[in-house]
Write an enzyme that holds these catalytic residues in place. Structure first.
Site, PDB file in Angstrom:
ATOM      1  N   TYR A  18      57.801  73.365  -4.915  1.00  0.00           N
ATOM      2  CA  TYR A  18      58.152  73.678  -3.527  1.00  0.00           C
ATOM      3  C   TYR A  18      57.167  74.716  -3.002  1.00  0.00           C
ATOM      4  CZ  TYR A  18      61.207  75.248   0.367  1.00  0.00           C
ATOM      5  OH  TYR A  18      61.726  75.598   1.590  1.00  0.00           O
ATOM      6  N   LYS A  33      57.734  69.345  -2.654  1.00  0.00           N
ATOM      7  CA  LYS A  33      58.191  69.554  -1.283  1.00  0.00           C
ATOM      8  C   LYS A  33      57.126  70.417  -0.622  1.00  0.00           C
ATOM      9  CE  LYS A  33      61.816  71.674   1.544  1.00  0.00           C
ATOM     10  NZ  LYS A  33      63.091  72.446   1.551  1.00  0.00           N
TER      11      LYS A  33
END
EC number: 4.3.3.7
Length: 297
Positions: free
Chosen positions: A135, A163
């Site tokens: 992320y 992400k």
């Protein structure tokens, strides 16, 4: 890892009036999100107020949501931390609970080097059998994970995707061009979903899908099937709503919107505060232009 889904909602954490976690409401919300387009859920990510939810509460939320969801959708546990050892221990606990994957944020505040980032994620991934999603969100962590580091990490088998919330489209293109074929890139910003799909990303880990999940799913499905004009029209239609949901720090606006619509998710834990009247009025006005997909019960 494509089986985690194209549309994943980064779930809010519901609180009761006394400030404790409302596990029953979290279960109810999880099912509602799956009923309105989501393939999976991130539990206790940024939107779930991870900095102010204790480890014990996190683990209880992972268990509660997974118990409610069963095999209907994927549960992705937000297990990241800026201590490698803490993130590792939290990930191993989530694995024992039975979640489907984990989301590991770039370490915040301590500003590691790119080599430090590589070793951080490598250490965690090699200690667990869970699929691990990186992320990258430099607007919150300060540290930006460079494409070269992501590409290097993508060679570790159970690091299955990222992400990407940097908004750096050139970097994202470099990642997509150079990672292994089954490495999945999700947009981490609702406003970047369609532009990133056009570059070859797979989907989005979304906040707006709390409200308009079916519409976001339609946008993604339309684009993938070749109906780009329809996808673009949905993107343009949703843009003002998305803008209103990030007018101040997430999850302040989305929690206000849900409560206003009758989905009781409670307040926020300090230092996060509830929407002031100016923000609330803007969100209320924005909501007038949209059909809400989440079942309101």
């Amino acid at each position: 890892m494509k089986e985690l889904g194209r549309l994943i909602t980064a779930m809010v954490t519901p609180f009761k009036k006394d400030g404790t976690v409302d596990y029953a409401q979290a279960q109810k919300l999880a099912l509602g999100l799956l009923d309105s387009g989501s393939d999976g859920l991130v539990v206790v990510g940024t939107t779930g107020e991870s900095p102010t939810v204790t480890w014990e509460e996190e683990h209880a939320l992972f268990a509660a949501v997974k118990s409610a969801v069963g095999n209907r959708g994927k549960v992705i546990a937000g297990t990241g931390a800026n201590s490698t050892q803490e993130a590792l221990e939290n990930t191993l606990k989530a694995e024992k609970i039975g979640v489907d994957a984990c989301l590991l944020v770039v370490p915040y505040y301590n500003k590691p080097t790119q080599e430090g980032l590589y070793l951080h994620f490598k250490t965690i991934a090699e200690a667990t059998k869970l699929p691990c999603i990186l992320y990258n969100v430099p607007s919150r962590t300060i540290t930006h994970m460079n494409p070269e580091t992501v590409i290097r990490l993508s060679q570790i088998p159970n690091i299955v995707g990222i992400k990407e919330a940097s908004g750096k489209l050139d970097d994202i293109a470099q990642i997509i061009n150079n990672v292994r074929p089954d490495f999945t890139v999700w947009s981490g910003n609702d406003s970047d979903t369609l532009p990133m799909l056009a570059m070859g990303s797979y989907g989005v880990i979304s906040v707006a899908s709390h409200l308009v999940g079916n519409q976001i799913k339609d946008m993604i499905t339309s684009f993938v099937s070749g109906n780009t004009e329809h996808a673009a029209a949905i993107h343009r239609h949703l843009t003002p709503l998305i803008r209103s949901l990030f007018v101040v720090s997430n999850p302040i606006p989305i929690k206000y919107a849900l409560n206003y619509l009758g989905v009781e998710v409670g307040g926020l834990r300090l230092p996060m505060t509830e929407a002031d009247e100016k923000t609330a009025a803007l969100i209320r006005e924005s909501l007038k232009g949209y059909t809400i997909d989440l079942p309101i019960k």
